[in-house]
Structure formats: structure tokens, C-alpha cells
Design a protein around this motif. Structure first.
Motif, PDB file in Angstrom:
ATOM      1  N   ASP A 124      95.435 109.629  34.812  1.00  0.00           N
ATOM      2  CA  ASP A 124      93.984 109.674  34.973  1.00  0.00           C
ATOM      3  C   ASP A 124      93.243 109.080  33.762  1.00  0.00           C
ATOM      4  N   TYR A 125      93.995 108.455  32.867  1.00  0.00           N
ATOM      5  CA  TYR A 125      93.397 107.716  31.755  1.00  0.00           C
ATOM      6  C   TYR A 125      94.314 106.521  31.501  1.00  0.00           C
ATOM      7  N   GLN A 148      87.762 106.646  30.568  1.00  0.00           N
ATOM      8  CA  GLN A 148      86.674 107.506  30.130  1.00  0.00           C
ATOM      9  C   GLN A 148      87.193 108.922  29.906  1.00  0.00           C
ATOM     10  N   ILE A 149      86.563 109.600  28.962  1.00  0.00           N
ATOM     11  CA  ILE A 149      86.818 111.018  28.716  1.00  0.00           C
ATOM     12  C   ILE A 149      85.594 111.780  29.180  1.00  0.00           C
ATOM     13  N   THR A 150      85.805 112.689  30.107  1.00  0.00           N
ATOM     14  CA  THR A 150      84.700 113.477  30.661  1.00  0.00           C
ATOM     15  C   THR A 150      84.965 114.968  30.457  1.00  0.00           C
ATOM     16  N   GLU A 203      88.631 116.582  30.999  1.00  0.00           N
ATOM     17  CA  GLU A 203      89.245 116.573  32.326  1.00  0.00           C
ATOM     18  C   GLU A 203      90.506 115.713  32.390  1.00  0.00           C
ATOM     19  N   GLN A 204      90.640 114.703  31.529  1.00  0.00           N
ATOM     20  CA  GLN A 204      91.785 113.804  31.586  1.00  0.00           C
ATOM     21  C   GLN A 204      92.951 114.397  30.796  1.00  0.00           C
ATOM     22  N   PHE A 238      82.901 108.799  26.096  1.00  0.00           N
ATOM     23  CA  PHE A 238      83.927 109.061  25.085  1.00  0.00           C
ATOM     24  C   PHE A 238      85.220 108.359  25.525  1.00  0.00           C
ATOM     25  N   LEU A 239      86.032 107.954  24.535  1.00  0.00           N
ATOM     26  CA  LEU A 239      87.318 107.329  24.830  1.00  0.00           C
ATOM     27  C   LEU A 239      88.394 107.916  23.933  1.00  0.00           C
TER      28      LEU A 239
END
Length: 758
Positions: free
Chosen positions: A696-697, A681-683, A690-691, A375-376
Motif C-alpha cells: 500500500d506504499y 502517500q502517508i495518510t 494507514e500504510q 507526507f511521504l
């Protein structure tokens, strides 16, 4: 093929009912123009010739550019389309976004959404495109997206300028008592060469606007263009670099309140309870309400400035309910893998019989690979914001949006006001990338405005809030396999892509009662519709139900499918002992436009030469949004790290309306794509993203940015877009370059999971 055949036949029947001469209502309504939205609100001495041109007796000329200006330059180039035919300079005109109106519906986006490759101009493809054009007219949606602003405006807006010009000439002929055809125009004047007399447009405007528009006009020949085809100064640039209050977040109104929101960070989760006592005791805080919206569930804060609203939102004690979304990124992977292993799929293009070829192929001739993307987030620089003002049954909303039509629909839904009582004011956008087609920020502002006691309220939320609940570019997985012949050329290729459906997710938010079943071409864009001549070929899409909101991220499905597809083409080349450029030459030999951009980028990069020690090149191609693009990325290894040194790009959009701006957009798209490839990335963990911010992004920083060179061609048969086509090839070109340098094949994004970048 049978499933798309059913869809096509059904759609054609609907289109026939709309446009066939025997169905009077459908044909009449389709041909009937929408009312001119400029007739209301004209200033004294000002007349509107059509939805795009206003002229005042004081010689003020206003051109409507009805697509959102979010840095891509449409504000200037759309106005240039009108100015070219109206025969005025850009310096002579004022440019406005204009009101929300179905008169500005986006036909090109609907036509390009037909599930056929752009190079397919067969009867079925063209028929469905025509039907989608009819659907666009009836839908009447005004929006900016799919890199269609120029394609949609190219004829419409030139026609508006040419029509106004001819009406002015007719009025001048009556005023001067000379034949109309003897008159000329230039820089806002109609002139009679014989007598030397000339009349300003402003002196003719009132009389000219009373005339019936001519049934036919002639466009200026391209060889006579004065504005189009040449670099033009951006008409929005001075205000931007001097900090003029032109963005939504700059808006200030008398008596304004300020607000923010805090929504459940677990996708789809609701609000169990909240305690606002501590927050309400803070200075300047006026009200805290619950928000229950199609876009999220949480709280809204009203205060006397934005910072106090932010601090109050943090102070509210909230108990969130869990949502239906994934608990972890591992859950996302499990869902995607299950879809790839399942039987439910759709295919929009099948050539030959690849299954038979695979069944008969020796194992050593079969190549297989699997790819994965995350995911972005969009991370537009301007924070999400909107200002709403509700009083005396009237609704005004100022929003940096990509679809004023959706904003108006949302305002009617939230407030209950009829659409004629709602005014949408589209400001400049500090970045869009698809994020600002979402009406969530307008929805929340309207809900808070209902509680603002008749005062306007500007609602802004933090980047942390935006990243925490999306919507996002979909995560996806793909599996590819090919059978290679003795020359290393694929005899058959099959790809399977699993991802959430952008269309189903987005339309579920915009129009909750609208059915969203059936294939979604955006899921396989960039794979099924590329000009590769492979005798046996199929790409299938597999819709995955993951309860995470996904939307239109720059280049949409092309962003991940081009990475997978072009990485696999590179793998085929290396497995078959073929140069990656030479393989593409063979596979695209029947597409001269594609070959031309390949040859251009090969020349730019010196592809046939040996790179310096410690350096390597990677190649990728994509046809997206009507523009044919080939890119070469050059990388170097420095102290064990990878540095991206150069990107060479050749692009062909068919017609260059402003070559300098087009190059700028290609550069922008390349940096956007490289940013995603390098580290974004989106985690998920514990059901939440998490971002939270750029720490962190991150996007590509200036010290990481490569030298970018862009060369442009004009061979394509159709006018293509600029904002998105630069993004898709950047990711696989980088991955292919890293393989050429290190021998390590990277099949997942971001690449920072496997290598370190300088």
C-alpha cells in the motif's frame, strides 16, 4: 526582507567574531586543523600523511572516503579525487570509510544552507556563505547529505593526494640525491627520468611522513586528468552483486544477541502499560524492556535470533497513550489551511512590489491555483538496523548511517560514556535518502545493549514498524497567484507555502536543548530560489506545528516546492497562450546555464514537433543542490490509463567527475520522483499511519518504468550534486504532461487520486 536582514546581520557579527584577525582565539581556532584521526590504530609499517591517505611499507595505499556509501557512488568518486593527485590507479588502493572525526566535517552543506539562491553571488550572499563555512568548522559535524559529498571533497581530497605526492617526491629526492623538481610520479612510483631509477611509494612512506607538508601544491590540470572526468568501475559493486557481508544488517559478531522494537504508532504518544508474560514464555526470548527515547516510546525485545524477537514483539500486550499528532489526514489539511489563511510568515527573497501590482490588476489578468502534497516515507530497501556492544566502559556501534557524528553524540547521551570511549563503525547503506541521518536505530540498539549483559546485540525492525512512525517528508499546501501582461508573461507572482519545518523537527530530535526558531529555508526551497526573471516576485513560508516527525527526504523542500512552482509556471503559460518552453526562455533569458539545459532537453525530446496521437509531453525545470536540470516527460493514453513512456533529462553540475555515475544518479532520482508522483502517500486515521508496506506504499515497478535518457553539460560556475537534483522536476513534468494529454490539471499528489496509471 527586514527579518532576513536582521538574521544576516546577527550571523555576520558571529562570523566576524570567529574570523576577524583582531580576535585571536576565533581566528586561530578556525585556521587550526583538527587532529589527524588516522594516527591512532595504524598497522605496523603504515603511516598517515593526512586524514585521507595512509601508505604502508608493503605498498598498501588506503584512501579514506568519509561520506556514507548508500548506492550513490561516493565511495569510488571520493577516492578518485585523492588517487588523481596521488598519481595512483583506483585498482591500487583500498578504500575505507574511516573513523568518525570532526576532521571530516561537511563544510559544503553548511555553505549551501545559506538562505540565498545559488545564482546569487553578491556580497551579502557570499559573506553569509563564508560565515556558514566557519560555523561548519566549529560544529565539526561529519554527515552525508544535501548532495554535497563531491562539492565538499573536491578541493580537500585533491589537496590530500597532492600533498602526499609532493612529500613522497621530497623523500625520493633525498634518497636518490637528485633535485626534487626533476622527479615524476606514476602508478605509485617516484621516478628519476635521467637515471631511469624509480622508488615505490611504500619504500618512501616512513621518511616522507616525517616531513612537514608543503605550504603550497599545484593540482593537476584538468586536461591531464587520468581518472576524474571519466567513467570508473564502482569499487563497491563486486561485493554488492556477490552478496558480501557489507551492510549493517549483515553484521555478525561472536556471542551476538538479536533485538527489535515496537514503538507507539501514534506520533508523540507514550506507553501506558505492557504485559510481556506471553512473549517471555516464547522460545529464545531473553528480555523485554520499556524504551523511552527522544525518537519514540515503546518496548524493546532481546532474543536469540531476529525472527523470534519479531514474534515476541507481536505477542506483547500493549496499551498505547494517544499522542499530540493528527487523528486524521483531514486534521493535517485543516492545520495547513489555517497557516495559509493566517498572518505568520517569512520571506527570504522579495523582488519589486508584487502587492501593488495585484492591487491595480484587472481581475481577468489574475491567475490563481492551490496545490497539495502528502507526507511521504523513505522506504529504504535495507531495514533499519544497528549493532551495539557495551563492555568494560567501551562502546562500539555498527550502523548504516549518514552521520557518524550524530551516532557518537547519541551513544554518549544514552550510555554516559565519554566520546573517546565510543567507536562508530559505518557500514555500507542499503539506501538512505535522508532516512539514515536519523540516529534512532542507533539509539534503540544502544538502549538494548545496556540490557544485554555485556554481549553485542543487533537490533532490526520491520518495514511496517518503520513506516508506522517515520520520520516523513512533510505534507504541504501552496497557493500561487500571478498577474499576466498582454503577452501572457507574469508581471507579478506570489506564492505561499505551508508545511512543518524539517529543520525544527530534526534538530529537536538530534539536539533537544538547541533552540530551533526562525525561518527555515528548506520550507521554501525550490520556490524562492529559482532563476526566473519576474519583476515583482515573492514567496513566503508558513511553519505549521503538526506533531508528526518530519525529516530530510530526498531533495527535501525542493521535492514539493518544485511540483507546485513548476506546475504554476505551466499554468501561466497555458493561460497566457504561450508555449511552456518559450515562456521559460523568456523568464530565464538572463541565466545562460538554465537556457542551455532547456535547449538541450528541447532538442532531446523534439519539443517543437507534434506528438503522435494519444501522446503528450510536459516540461519542468529546477535548480537544486547546485545542479541545473530540465526534464521532459512523455505520456500516452492506453485504454483509459496513463503510461509514462519516456523521460528526457538535461543536467548541468558544472564539472563532471564521473559522467556515467552522474547519469545513473539522475535516473535514480527521476524514478524516485515519479514513484512519489504516481502513487505514494502517508495518510492518517485514528491517530495512526494507514500504510504499512509496499503493498500500500509502492514504488514504481519495472513494468511501469519509462525509458530514461540523460545528457550532461558543464557550463555551471559551481560544482553541483548528483543524488537529489533528478527528483524535483520529475513530478511537475509528469503533471504537466498529463494536462497536455487530457486537459485535466492535477494540483495534488499523488496523481493516482485522480487518474489511473498503466
Amino acid at each position: 526582507m527586514s527579518r532576513i536582514g536582521k538574521i544576516t546581520r546577527r550571523t555576520l557579527l558571529v562570523g566576524a567574531a570567529a574570523v576577524a584577525g583582531g580576535v585571536a582565539f576565533g581566528y586561530y581556532q578556525y585556521r587550526k586543523p583538527y587532529p589527524n584521526p588516522l594516527r591512532d590504530g595504524l598497522e605496523k609499517g603504515e603511516v598517515a600523511f593526512n586524514p585521507y591517505v595512509k601508505i604502508g611499507t608493503d605498498n598498501r595505499i588506503s584512501i579514506i572516503a568519509p561520506r556514507a556509501e548508500m548506492g550513490q557512488g561516493v565511495y569510488t568518486t571520493l577516492a578518485a579525487l585523492v588517487a588523481e593527485e596521488l598519481d595512483v590507479t583506483l585498482e591500487q588502493v583500498a578504500i575505507e570509510h574511516g573513523p568518525v572525526s570532526p576532521a571530516y566535517f561537511n563544510e559544503a552543506a553548511f555553505r549551501d544552507g545559506a538562505p540565498f539562491p545559488q545564482f546569487d553571488d553578491g556580497f551579502l550572499a557570499e559573506s553569509l556563505r563564508d560565515v556558514m563555512g566557519v560555523v561548519a568548522k566549529f560544529a565539526g559535524l561529519q554527515f552525508t547529505g544535501a548532495s554535497t559529498s563531491m562539492a565538499d571533497g573536491f578541493e580537500k581530497m585533491r589537496l590530500a593526494g597532492a600533498t602526499a605526492r609532493e612529500m613522497l617526491k621530497t623523500a625520493a629526492a633525498a634518497k636518490l640525491g637528485v633535485p626534487r623538481d626533476s622527479l615524476t610520479t606514476a602508478e605509485g612510483f617516484v621516478s628519476d627520468p635521467k637515471s631511469g631509477k624509480r622508488v615505490a611509494y611504500g619504500a618512501l612512506a616512513v621518511d616522507a611522513a616525517k616531513l612537514d607538508p608543503p605550504s603550497e601544491v599545484t593540482f593537476r590540470d584538468r586536461s591531464q586528468w587520468k581518472i576524474l572526468g571519466k567513467p570508473q568501475p564502482r569499487q563497491d559493486m563486486v561485493r554488492k552483486v556477490t552478496g558480501a557481508p557489507i551492510f549493517g544488517i549483515d553484521l555478525s559478531l561472536p556471542g551476538m544477541l538479536y533485538g527489535t522494537v515496537r514503538m507507539n504508532p501514534k506520533p508523540g504518544g507514550r506507553l501506558k502499560r505492557f504485559d510481556a508474560k506471553a512473549a517471555m514464555a516464547m522460545p529464545g526470548v531473553q528480555k523485554i524492556i520499556e524504551i523511552d527515547s527522544p525518537y519514540g516510546h515503546g518496548i524493546g525485545v532481546i532474543a536469540d535470533n531476529t525472527w523470534r524477537a519479531f514474534k515476541a514483539a507481536e505477542a506483547v500486550e500493549i496499551e498505547w497513550a494517544s499522542g499530540p499528532g493528527p487523528e486524521s489526514s483531514a486534521d493535517v489539511d485543516t492545520a495547513l489551511e489555517a497557516a495559509l489563511n493566517g498572518t505568520g510568515s517569512f520571506s527570504l527573497r522579495t523582488i519589486g512590489d508584487p502587492d501593488v501590482v495585484f492591487a491595480d490588476a484587472p481581475r481577468e489578468r489574475v491567475l490563481e491555483a492551490a496545490y497539495k502534497v502528502p507526507f511521504l516515507s523513505h522506504v529504504a530497501m535495507e531495514p533499519m538496523n544497528a549493532t551495539a556492544y557495551i563492555r568494560d566502559g567501551l562502546v562500539d556501534i555498527w550502523a548504516p548511517n549518514q552521520s557518524p557524528s550524530l551516532v557518537k553524540i547519541t551513544a554518549s547521551r544514552v550510555t554516559g560514556a565519554s566520546e573517546d570511549r565510543i567507536a562508530v563503525h559505518t557500514t555500507f547503506l542499503g539506501g538512505g535518502f535522508g532516512r539514515r541521518i536519523e540516529p534512532d536505530f542507533s539509539d534503540y540498539a544502544l538502549r538494548l545493549a545496556k540490557e544485554a549483559d555485556g554481549r553485542p546485540i543487533k537490533v532490526t525492525w520491520t518495514r511496517e514498524e518503520d513506516i508506522s512512525h517515520g520520520p516523513y517528508r512533510p505534507a504541504a499546501m501552496g497557493r500561487y497567484k500571478a498577474v499576466l501582461d498582454d503577452d501572457g508573461v507574469p508581471k507579478a507572482l506570489v506564492g505561499s507555502i505551508a508545511a512543518p519545518s524539517v529543520v525544527a523537527s530534526a534538530l529537536g530530535r538530534y539536539f533537544p536543548v538547541l533552540p530551533t526558531g526562525g525561518p527555515d529555508s528548506t520550507l521554501v526551497d525550490g520556490a524562492y530560489n529559482q532563476p526566473y526573471g519576474i519583476a515583482n516576485y515573492r514567496v513566503d513560508g508558513r511553519k505549521v506545528d503538526i506533531a508528526v516527525p518530519v525529516g530530510f527526504w530526498r531533495s527535501v523542500g525542493f521535492s514539493y516546492n518544485t511540483f507546485m512552482h513548476e506546475s504554476f509556471i505551466d499554468e501561466i503559460a497555458h493561460a497566457g497562450g504561450t508555449d511552456p518552453l518559450e515562456l521559460r526562455r523568456k523568464l530565464m533569458r538572463e541565466y545562460p546555464v538554465a537556457l542551455a539545459v532547456l535547449e538541450k532537453v528541447a532538442s532531446m525530446s523534439g519539443w517543437g514537433t507534434t506528438p503522435e496521437p494519444g501522446k503528450a509531453r510536459g516540461l519542468a525545470f529546477a535548480l537544486s543542490f547546485g545542479t541545473w536540470v530540465a526534464q521532459v516527460v512523455e505520456v500516452a493514453e492506453t485504454a483509459g490509463n496513463i503510461r509514462i513512456e519516456r523521460v528526457l533529462c538535461a543536467a548541468d553540475p558544472g564539472i563532471l567527475l564521473d559522467p556515467l555515475n552522474f547519469k545513473a544518479q539522475m535516473m535514480s532520482g527521476i524514478i524516485f520522483g515519479l514513484s512519489a508522483a504516481v502513487g505514494q502517500q502517508i495518510t492518517f486515521a485514528d491517530g495512526m499511519v494507514e500504510q504499512s508496506n509496499f503493498h500500500d506504499y509502492d514504488s514504481l515497478r519495472i513494468n511501469q518504468c519509462p525509458v530514461i535518457e540523460v545528457e550532461l553539460l558543464e557550463n555551471a560556475p559551481r560544482l553541483g550534486g548528483a543524488g537529489e537534483p533528478g527528483t524535483p522536476p520529475a513530478m511537475p513534468a509528469l503533471g504537466n504532461a498529463i494536462f497536455a494529454l487530457t486537459g485535466k490539471r492535477l494540483r495534488r499528489l499523488p496523481f493516482s487520486e485522480d487518474v489511473t496509471f498503466a
